[in-house]
Scaffold this motif. Sequence first.
Motif, PDB file in Angstrom:
ATOM      1  N   UNK A  66      27.159  47.270 -22.346  1.00 17.87           N
ATOM      2  CA  UNK A  66      28.072  48.209 -21.697  1.00 17.87           C
ATOM      3  C   UNK A  66      29.362  48.275 -22.502  1.00 17.87           C
ATOM      4  N   UNK A  67      30.269  49.139 -22.065  1.00 20.13           N
ATOM      5  CA  UNK A  67      31.513  49.346 -22.818  1.00 20.13           C
ATOM      6  C   UNK A  67      32.487  48.179 -22.681  1.00 20.13           C
ATOM      7  N   UNK A  68      32.283  47.316 -21.697  1.00 15.53           N
ATOM      8  CA  UNK A  68      33.184  46.171 -21.522  1.00 15.53           C
ATOM      9  C   UNK A  68      32.824  44.997 -22.425  1.00 15.53           C
ATOM     10  N   UNK A  69      31.631  44.995 -22.996  1.00 15.19           N
ATOM     11  CA  UNK A  69      31.171  43.897 -23.840  1.00 15.19           C
ATOM     12  C   UNK A  69      31.801  43.992 -25.224  1.00 15.19           C
ATOM     13  N   UNK A  70      32.330  42.872 -25.701  1.00 10.71           N
ATOM     14  CA  UNK A  70      32.906  42.827 -27.041  1.00 10.71           C
ATOM     15  C   UNK A  70      31.814  42.587 -28.082  1.00 10.71           C
ATOM     16  N   UNK A  71      32.058  43.019 -29.294  1.00  8.76           N
ATOM     17  CA  UNK A  71      31.100  42.810 -30.384  1.00  8.76           C
ATOM     18  C   UNK A  71      30.919  41.314 -30.604  1.00  8.76           C
ATOM     19  N   UNK A  72      29.688  40.803 -30.543  1.00 13.45           N
ATOM     20  CA  UNK A  72      29.473  39.365 -30.760  1.00 13.45           C
ATOM     21  C   UNK A  72      30.001  38.910 -32.120  1.00 13.45           C
ATOM     22  N   UNK A  73      30.364  37.632 -32.198  1.00  9.30           N
ATOM     23  CA  UNK A  73      30.999  37.116 -33.407  1.00  9.30           C
ATOM     24  C   UNK A  73      30.104  37.221 -34.631  1.00  9.30           C
ATOM     25  N   UNK A  74      28.792  37.084 -34.435  1.00  5.61           N
ATOM     26  CA  UNK A  74      27.875  37.107 -35.583  1.00  5.61           C
ATOM     27  C   UNK A  74      27.177  38.455 -35.745  1.00  5.61           C
TER      28      UNK A  74
END
Length: 288
Positions: A66-74
């Motif tokens: 969804x739009x609230x999820x941040x791009x994962x670190x990897x």
Amino acid sequence: MYRFLLTPRWLVVGVLVLLAVPFCVFMGSWQLSRFETRVDAHKDAKHTEVQTAGRAPVPLASLLPDTRTQVPQDASGRPVSATGRFDTARQLLVPDRLLDGRNGYYVLTPLRVDGGAALPVVRGWLPGDVPSAAEPGAVPPAPAGEVTVTGALQYAETAGSNGVPAAPGGLPTGQLGIISAATLVNVLPYPVYSGWITATHSAAPLKPVPPVAPPGSGLDLKAFQNLGYTGEWFVFAGFVVFMYFRLARREAEARDDAALGLVAPPDPGEPEPAGTADEPAGSAAHMA
């Protein structure tokens, strides 16, 4: 000749030198370790970037549900695919972007996916200045209808990083300085994903924009500051030793000159080591 080094003043100086030199060496070694840590992190990031780019594309929802999820670190540079429709009416141009040493601009078109949210898609790069609205056909149109786009997932940009202008404000309508959800929510009337993608394939004359390294993974200015500080601390250590021996030699020469009557004697308030005060008396008795 150097028995004055046993006087209280010079003993204090010697102790300070013995404390200062190890401290400078320790600080220099610590700064060097910080630089080596950043170099290792850079190498690991490059290795991970190559491995990530070689993977098969995954659906956008598997990384950004969804739009609230941040791009994962990897996940920076990870190939993803998304299906939707391009909102050509709200296409944006991103000026002052370099590619192969030439200045140009990105063409960013929002891709409306299921649910109505938009994934920012950089369809490609064009050389030169951003065209005005009076130049129809300067920017190739986005495909119409439902399309599936494959590209490399990217973190939101920040001012001054990865070629982003440090102060991109004050741009005309239809232009964007920084590609991020924080800036896009001000110009798009629907939710925007936290990340964006740079399309793997671009229609001519657009040129594909290569993905950039994730923030904090490159050899930035801080890394080279650590290396500079390393040299400074080691120079300080050598300077302390050099000045100690230089001052001691000058003191010894001054005392020799005083003993020969060439200059005034040393400060009488400073006690002489045992044996030195008897020599003038013995010489005077001999002359008498």
